[in-house]
Design an enzyme around this catalytic site. Structure first.
Site, mmCIF file in Angstrom:
data_model
loop_
_atom_site.group_PDB
_atom_site.id
_atom_site.type_symbol
_atom_site.label_atom_id
_atom_site.label_comp_id
_atom_site.label_asym_id
_atom_site.label_seq_id
_atom_site.Cartn_x
_atom_site.Cartn_y
_atom_site.Cartn_z
ATOM 1 N N GLU A 121 1.575 -2.376 9.500
ATOM 2 C CA GLU A 121 2.178 -0.909 9.598
ATOM 3 C C GLU A 121 2.400 -0.301 10.718
ATOM 4 O O GLU A 121 3.514 0.409 11.165
ATOM 5 C CB GLU A 121 1.455 0.026 8.486
ATOM 6 C CG GLU A 121 1.571 -0.589 7.003
ATOM 7 C CD GLU A 121 2.876 -0.317 6.472
ATOM 8 O OE1 GLU A 121 4.032 0.008 7.074
ATOM 9 O OE2 GLU A 121 3.119 -0.882 5.048
ATOM 10 N N ASP A 249 8.469 -10.656 2.147
ATOM 11 C CA ASP A 249 10.066 -10.520 2.409
ATOM 12 C C ASP A 249 10.337 -10.760 3.830
ATOM 13 O O ASP A 249 10.975 -11.500 4.294
ATOM 14 C CB ASP A 249 10.138 -8.774 1.715
ATOM 15 C CG ASP A 249 9.235 -7.935 2.080
ATOM 16 O OD1 ASP A 249 8.184 -8.094 2.848
ATOM 17 O OD2 ASP A 249 9.321 -6.941 1.609
ATOM 18 N N GLU A 346 11.317 0.090 -8.561
ATOM 19 C CA GLU A 346 10.575 -0.663 -7.855
ATOM 20 C C GLU A 346 10.772 -2.189 -8.271
ATOM 21 O O GLU A 346 10.798 -3.255 -7.450
ATOM 22 C CB GLU A 346 9.234 -0.538 -7.811
ATOM 23 C CG GLU A 346 9.028 0.651 -6.697
ATOM 24 C CD GLU A 346 8.944 0.286 -5.350
ATOM 25 O OE1 GLU A 346 10.062 0.563 -4.675
ATOM 26 O OE2 GLU A 346 7.850 -0.175 -4.723
ATOM 27 N N GLU A 365 16.262 -0.940 1.543
ATOM 28 C CA GLU A 365 16.801 -2.317 1.536
ATOM 29 C C GLU A 365 18.306 -2.672 1.328
ATOM 30 O O GLU A 365 18.956 -3.277 1.598
ATOM 31 C CB GLU A 365 15.882 -3.150 0.910
ATOM 32 C CG GLU A 365 14.337 -3.372 1.531
ATOM 33 C CD GLU A 365 13.466 -2.262 1.448
ATOM 34 O OE1 GLU A 365 13.771 -1.320 0.847
ATOM 35 O OE2 GLU A 365 12.367 -2.344 2.284
#
Ligand code: DMJ
Length: 461
Positions: A121, A249, A346, A365
Site C-alpha cells: 500500500e 489482480d 464488491e 477499476e
C-alpha cells in the site's frame, strides 16, 4: 523560491500536456470525449479535495459523514490523500494546489516513524505518488523523500525467496506478515524500477524484479496458475484459490506494464505465458457473456462464479496486452454488473446475478478500463458508459463534505470513508475518459494507483 516553484508547475503542465509526441499515433480528434463532463469531473474532484482539506488536512483519509479524519497507523499520519491527489490535480491543471500541496509534503512528510506499514500500500500510494509528483514538477525534494522511503522499506525483501514480507517497520526494519499474496508481491516493479532509474540505484529495480520472478516461478507446474496466498519464506501456497480479483489482480497488470515502461522483455513473456492459463481456466462463458471466476490453482476446477469491482481492471489490461476482443466483452459484463443496482457491488455471483458482497468502495477499476478501451477502440460507447457511471457516483456517493463509500448498493446506505483512491484514480479516470487529450496516453504508464510514470531515462540506464 516562489518563481522556481511556479516554473516547476509550468513544467508539470508541459510534461503532461496532451499535445506531445505520443499523440502522433493516436490523433486526439478521433477520440470520443465530452468536455462538459470532464469539467464536471474536475468540479467533483475539487469538492472531494476541499472536503479533505477542510476536515482532514495533515491526515490520511477524510471521514466525510462525521467530518473527521482517520490515520492508517495510529497517531502517525503519512499524508495519504495529499500525496495520492497530486498527480490528479496536475493532470486537471489545478496548478496552485499542486504547488502548495507538494511544498507541504516536502516540508511535513517524514518516514522516520516507529510504525509497521504495508509494503504494497505504501509503495503504490506514496512511492508511486511521490515519483509521479516529482516527474510532474521537477521538485527534487520529492525524489529524495521517495529514496528515503524505499530505503526504509527495503528490509521487507529479506526473505529466503526474495518475495517481500507484507509489513515492515519504517524505523527498525523489523518485518511481519510471512503469508502474502501475488498482488502484494508482484505490484512493486513500476515504482521501485522508476526510483532505480531516477536515482541511478539499480538495487531498487533488481530487488522488485527478483520478487516478481520468484513469484512467477512458484506458479503451479501443471496449470501455470497462481493462488491467493503464499508463504514468502518457504514458497508454499497457503491458499490455492486462483482468480483475477483482489490479492492477485495487479500482479498481472505489472507483468505487462513492466515491459511497457522498462522495455523488459522477460516481464512481457511472463505476462503472455500467464494469460494462456488465465484464459483457459479462469475465463467463464456464461449465458453468452464472458466473465472471469474462481478455480483451484492445481486442478483448474471451477470453485466459484464470482466477479466484482476489483476484477473490473482486467478489460483494461487485456486491451493494453492486445486482446481487444476479450477486453470488449468483459467490459460489457462489468457494465452489466454496474447497472444491476445502478452502481457496482464488491462481489457478484454472475451465474445468478446476485450481489454477494453488496458494498461499494468508490473503486476506479471499471472506469479505468472504460478509459483504456476508449483509447484503443475509439468506440463512443465507453464515454457513454462513463456518463452513466459518473451520474450514479454523484447521485449515490456525494455528501456535503466529499464522497463516501456505500454499505450496500441495494439499499444505497452510506458508510463514512473517502478512500484516497477516489481522488488518485476514480475521478482522474473519469476526467481522462471525458477529456483524453489531457494526457499523452502512449507516453506514460499508470501505476496501479493511477499515478502516471514517464520513461525519462535511456536504455543503458
Ligand atoms: C487501489 O489502491 C489500487 O487500484 C489497487 O490496485 C486496488 N485497490 C485500490 C482501488 O480499488
Amino acid at each position: 523560491m516562489k518563481n522556481v516553484a511556479l516554473a516547476l508547475v509550468a513544467a508539470a503542465t508541459l510534461a503532461w500536456a496532451g499535445a506531445t509526441s505520443g499523440l502522433a499515433q493516436s490523433p486526439a480528434s478521433q477520440r470520443p470525449s465530452d468536455p462538459a463532463l470532464a469539467e464536471a469531473a474536475k468540479r467533483e474532484l475539487l469538492h472531494a479535495w476541499n472536503g479533505y482539506k477542510r476536515y482532514a488536512w495533515g491526515h490520511d483519509d477524510l471521514l466525510p459523514m462525521s467530518k473527521k479524519w482517520r490515520d492508517w497507523y495510529g497517531t502517525e499520519p503519512l499524508l495519504m490523500t495529499a500525496v495520492d491527489s497530486v498527480s490528479t490535480l496536475a493532470i486537471m491543471g489545478i496548478d496552485e494546489e499542486v504547488r502548495t500541496t507538494t511544498d507541504y509534503i516536502a516540508k511535513n512528510l517524514s518516514f522516520d516513524k516507529d510504525i509497521s506499514v504495508s509494503n504494497f500500500e505504501i509503495t503504490i500510494r506514496l512511492l508511486g505518488g511521490l515519483l509521479s509528483a516529482h516527474q510532474a514538477t521537477g521538485d527534487a525534494r520529492l525524489l529524495s523523500k521517495a529514496d528515503d522511503l524505499a530505503t526504509r522499506l527495503l528490509p521487507a525483501f529479506k526473505s529466503k525467496t526474495g518475495m517481500p514480507y507484507r509489513f515492515v517497520n519504517l524505523k527498525t526494519g523489523a518485518v511481519d506478515g510471512v503469508v502474502s499474496n501475488p498482488a502484494e508481491i508482484g505490484t512493486l516493479i513500476l515504482e521501485w524500477g522508476t526510483l532505480a532509474k531516477l536515482t541511478k540505484k539499480p538495487v531498487y529495480f533488481d530487488t522488485a524484479k527478483r520478487a516478481l520472478v520468484a513469484l512467477y516461478q512458484h506458479r503451479d507446474t501443471s496449470t501455470g496458475l497462481v493462488g491467493q496466498g503464499i508463504n514468502v519464506e518457504t514458497g508454499e501456497w497457503t491458499n490455492k484459490a486462483s482468480h483475477i480479483g483482489g490479492a492477485i489482480d495487479s500482479y498481472y497488470e505489472y507483468l505487462l506494464k513492466c515491459e511497457r515502461l522498462f522495455g523488459d522483455r522477460e516481464c512481457g513473456e511472463m505476462y503472455r505465458a500467464s494469460m494462456a492459463p488465465v484464459n483457459r481456466y479462469i475465463a467463464d462463458e456464461t449465458g453468452g457473456s464472458l466473465w472471469y471466476g474462481r478455480v483451484d490453482m492445481s486442478t483448474g476446477a471451477r470453485t466459484a462464479t464470482t466477479f466484482g469491482s476489483l476484477h473490473a481492471f482486467f478489460p483494461g489490461v487485456l486491451a493494453m496486452g492486445g486482446d481487444l476482443d476479450r477486453a470488449r466483452r468483459l467490459q460489457d459484463s462489468a457494465f452489466r454488473m454496474w447497472t444491476l443496482h445502478g452502481i457496482e457491488p464488491e462481489a457478484l455471483d454472475y451465474r445468478t446475478m446476485t450481489a454477494t458482497r453488496p458494498a461499494y468502495q468508490l473503486r476506479p477499476e471499471i472506469v479505468e478500463s472504460a478509459y483504456i478501451l476508449s483509447h484503443y477502440t475509439r468506440d463512443p460507447k465507453y464515454v457513454e458508459m462513463g456518463r452513466t457511471m459518473f451520474g450514479d457516483l454523484v447521485k449515490h456517493c456525494r455528501t456535503d463534505a466529499g464522497y463516501t463509500v456505500l454499505q450496500s448498493v441495494i439499499t444505497k446506505e452510506k458508510g463514512d470513508l473517502q478512500h484516497s483512491f477516489l481522488l488518485a484514480e476514480t475521478l482522474k479516470y473519469f476526467y481522462l475518459l471525458f477529456k483524453p487529450d489531457a494526457l499523452d496516453f502512449d507516453g506514460v504508464t499508470f501505476n496501479t494507483e493511477a499515478h502516471p510514470l514517464r520513461r525519462t531515462w535511456g536504455s543503458s540506464n
